[in-house]
Motif scaffolding. Sequence first.
Motif, PDB file in Angstrom:
ATOM      1  N   UNK A  73       0.852  -1.156  -0.064  1.00 12.01           N
ATOM      2  CA  UNK A  73      -0.014  -0.113   0.052  1.00 12.01           C
ATOM      3  C   UNK A  73       0.778   1.307   0.073  1.00 12.01           C
ATOM      4  N   UNK A  74       2.141   1.329   0.847  1.00  7.08           N
ATOM      5  CA  UNK A  74       2.722   2.464   0.915  1.00  7.08           C
ATOM      6  C   UNK A  74       4.185   2.468   0.401  1.00  7.08           C
ATOM      7  N   UNK A  75       4.606   1.358   0.033  1.00  8.37           N
ATOM      8  CA  UNK A  75       6.055   1.313  -0.382  1.00  8.37           C
ATOM      9  C   UNK A  75       6.183   0.664  -1.797  1.00  8.37           C
ATOM     10  N   UNK A  76       5.214   0.606  -2.372  1.00  9.24           N
ATOM     11  CA  UNK A  76       5.259   0.320  -3.966  1.00  9.24           C
ATOM     12  C   UNK A  76       5.489  -1.141  -3.996  1.00  9.24           C
ATOM     13  N   UNK A  77       5.169  -2.011  -2.927  1.00  7.24           N
ATOM     14  CA  UNK A  77       5.387  -3.502  -3.182  1.00  7.24           C
ATOM     15  C   UNK A  77       4.155  -4.150  -4.184  1.00  7.24           C
ATOM     16  N   UNK A  78       4.559  -5.396  -4.613  1.00  7.43           N
ATOM     17  CA  UNK A  78       3.434  -5.943  -5.373  1.00  7.43           C
ATOM     18  C   UNK A  78       2.228  -6.285  -4.565  1.00  7.43           C
ATOM     19  N   UNK A  79       1.023  -6.013  -5.241  1.00  7.61           N
ATOM     20  CA  UNK A  79      -0.128  -6.142  -4.923  1.00  7.61           C
ATOM     21  C   UNK A  79      -0.568  -7.629  -4.969  1.00  7.61           C
ATOM     22  N   UNK A  80      -0.923  -8.567  -3.843  1.00  9.49           N
ATOM     23  CA  UNK A  80      -1.254  -9.927  -3.854  1.00  9.49           C
ATOM     24  C   UNK A  80      -2.537  -9.987  -5.047  1.00  9.49           C
ATOM     25  N   UNK A  81      -2.507 -11.121  -5.430  1.00 14.08           N
ATOM     26  CA  UNK A  81      -3.641 -11.664  -6.612  1.00 14.08           C
ATOM     27  C   UNK A  81      -5.043 -11.121  -5.884  1.00 14.08           C
ATOM     28  N   UNK A  82      -5.175 -11.550  -4.757  1.00  9.95           N
ATOM     29  CA  UNK A  82      -6.628 -11.602  -4.205  1.00  9.95           C
ATOM     30  C   UNK A  82      -7.068 -10.046  -4.071  1.00  9.95           C
ATOM     31  N   UNK A  83      -6.189  -9.357  -3.603  1.00 15.75           N
ATOM     32  CA  UNK A  83      -6.563  -8.084  -3.282  1.00 15.75           C
ATOM     33  C   UNK A  83      -6.626  -7.418  -4.623  1.00 15.75           C
ATOM     34  N   UNK A  84      -5.822  -7.640  -5.671  1.00 11.42           N
ATOM     35  CA  UNK A  84      -6.090  -6.840  -7.040  1.00 11.42           C
ATOM     36  C   UNK A  84      -7.298  -7.432  -7.618  1.00 11.42           C
ATOM     37  N   UNK A  85      -7.762  -8.594  -7.348  1.00 12.73           N
ATOM     38  CA  UNK A  85      -9.046  -9.043  -8.100  1.00 12.73           C
ATOM     39  C   UNK A  85     -10.397  -8.303  -7.472  1.00 12.73           C
ATOM     40  N   UNK A  86     -10.212  -8.237  -6.236  1.00 12.16           N
ATOM     41  CA  UNK A  86     -11.143  -7.490  -5.445  1.00 12.16           C
ATOM     42  C   UNK A  86     -11.063  -5.810  -5.863  1.00 12.16           C
ATOM     43  N   UNK A  87     -10.111  -5.358  -6.025  1.00 14.24           N
ATOM     44  CA  UNK A  87      -9.827  -4.027  -6.383  1.00 14.24           C
ATOM     45  C   UNK A  87     -10.594  -4.101  -7.840  1.00 14.24           C
ATOM     46  N   UNK A  88     -10.152  -4.936  -8.755  1.00 13.62           N
ATOM     47  CA  UNK A  88     -10.720  -4.692 -10.120  1.00 13.62           C
ATOM     48  C   UNK A  88     -12.217  -4.697 -10.237  1.00 13.62           C
ATOM     49  N   UNK A  89     -12.789  -5.708  -9.332  1.00  9.53           N
ATOM     50  CA  UNK A  89     -14.264  -5.857  -9.146  1.00  9.53           C
ATOM     51  C   UNK A  89     -15.116  -4.649  -8.464  1.00  9.53           C
ATOM     52  N   UNK A  90     -14.334  -4.116  -7.637  1.00  9.06           N
ATOM     53  CA  UNK A  90     -14.839  -2.920  -7.052  1.00  9.06           C
ATOM     54  C   UNK A  90     -14.732  -1.833  -8.146  1.00  9.06           C
ATOM     55  N   UNK A  91     -13.775  -1.737  -9.042  1.00  7.15           N
ATOM     56  CA  UNK A  91     -13.585  -0.529  -9.968  1.00  7.15           C
ATOM     57  C   UNK A  91     -14.557  -0.753 -10.976  1.00  7.15           C
ATOM     58  N   UNK A  92     -15.008  -1.996 -11.176  1.00  8.97           N
ATOM     59  CA  UNK A  92     -16.262  -2.135 -12.398  1.00  8.97           C
ATOM     60  C   UNK A  92     -17.306  -1.826 -11.842  1.00  8.97           C
ATOM     61  N   UNK A  93     -17.982  -1.738 -10.546  1.00  8.54           N
ATOM     62  CA  UNK A  93     -18.888  -1.418 -10.049  1.00  8.54           C
ATOM     63  C   UNK A  93     -19.441  -0.188  -9.921  1.00  8.54           C
ATOM     64  N   UNK A  94     -20.882   0.167 -10.210  1.00  9.59           N
ATOM     65  CA  UNK A  94     -21.334   1.644 -10.096  1.00  9.59           C
ATOM     66  C   UNK A  94     -21.807   1.568  -8.549  1.00  9.59           C
ATOM     67  N   UNK A  95     -22.199   0.713  -7.989  1.00  3.92           N
ATOM     68  CA  UNK A  95     -23.025   0.659  -6.760  1.00  3.92           C
ATOM     69  C   UNK A  95     -22.111  -0.373  -6.032  1.00  3.92           C
ATOM     70  N   UNK A  96     -21.930   0.072  -4.855  1.00  2.00           N
ATOM     71  CA  UNK A  96     -21.218  -0.713  -3.614  1.00  2.00           C
ATOM     72  C   UNK A  96     -22.152  -0.805  -2.502  1.00  2.00           C
ATOM     73  N   UNK A  97     -22.623  -2.242  -2.236  1.00  8.00           N
ATOM     74  CA  UNK A  97     -23.584  -2.503  -1.133  1.00  8.00           C
ATOM     75  C   UNK A  97     -22.964  -3.425   0.018  1.00  8.00           C
ATOM     76  N   UNK A  98     -22.650  -2.716   1.353  1.00  5.10           N
ATOM     77  CA  UNK A  98     -21.975  -3.684   2.205  1.00  5.10           C
ATOM     78  C   UNK A  98     -23.115  -4.045   3.067  1.00  5.10           C
TER      79      UNK A  98
END
Length: 195
Positions: free
Chosen positions: A56-81
């Motif tokens: 998050x803060x020092x430019x390391x590689x983002x783990x696959x699962x986190x990257x996948x969640x981020x991509x899923x969030x990016x595609x969404x218009x509405x987030x519902x928790x």
Amino acid sequence: MRNLIIYTHFNNESFTKAVVTKMEQELLNAKQEVEVVDLYKDKFNPVLDLQDFNYSFNGGDIPKDVKAYQETISKADNLIFVFPLWWWQMPAILKGFFDKVFTQGFAFEYTSEGPKGLLKEKKIDIVINTGSNEAHLFGSKSAESLEHYFNSGLLGYCQLSADIHFFTDVLHGTHEVRQSYLDRIPEILKIENND
Ligand SMILES: Cc1cc2nc3c(=O)[nH]c(=O)nc-3n(C[C@H](O)[C@H](O)[C@H](O)COP(=O)(O)O)c2cc1C
């Protein structure tokens, strides 16, 4: 509309799951897209560790699962928790999801004027199921503290804001009370009734 429901419960017999199922049905009936992230099913590890801090803060590689969640969030218009209230807060697994997924460079970035949100176009709803009844939840300021936590704190930091809905007395209330919450879901999700 692309909807992403982030569902947090270990028990698929829970009221929380019933809320998610009803949301999915209503959104699909309204011909909207809907995807569900099920943190328990995913066995999401919520513990933030040194390597997580580094990506998050020092430019390391983002783990696959986190990257996948981020991509899923990016595609969404509405987030519902959707989650139950545990000790006046979201369940720990969801807190860890925010720790790990809402990273610098994804949810916000630092600028000379302070933090700037990067997910600003999203509409966000939060449904919180509580054992407390309405009088206790609001009288104790538990509801107020949650609104402040999310909208001034966590989401506010990312220049986001949520509509927060409390379904109270879920444990000891009547079946009719719980059903009335399920009946409110189209209104909460602003789904038009075309019947
Ligand atoms: C560890 C734990 C802590 C809880 N803390 C609270 C709380 O602070 N306030 C509250 O109103 N209910 C609290 N509850 C009750 C849950 O919110 C309640 O069980 C839930 O809303 C019922 O919905 P469910 O069927 O989806 O689990 C707690 C439950 C657990 C298991």
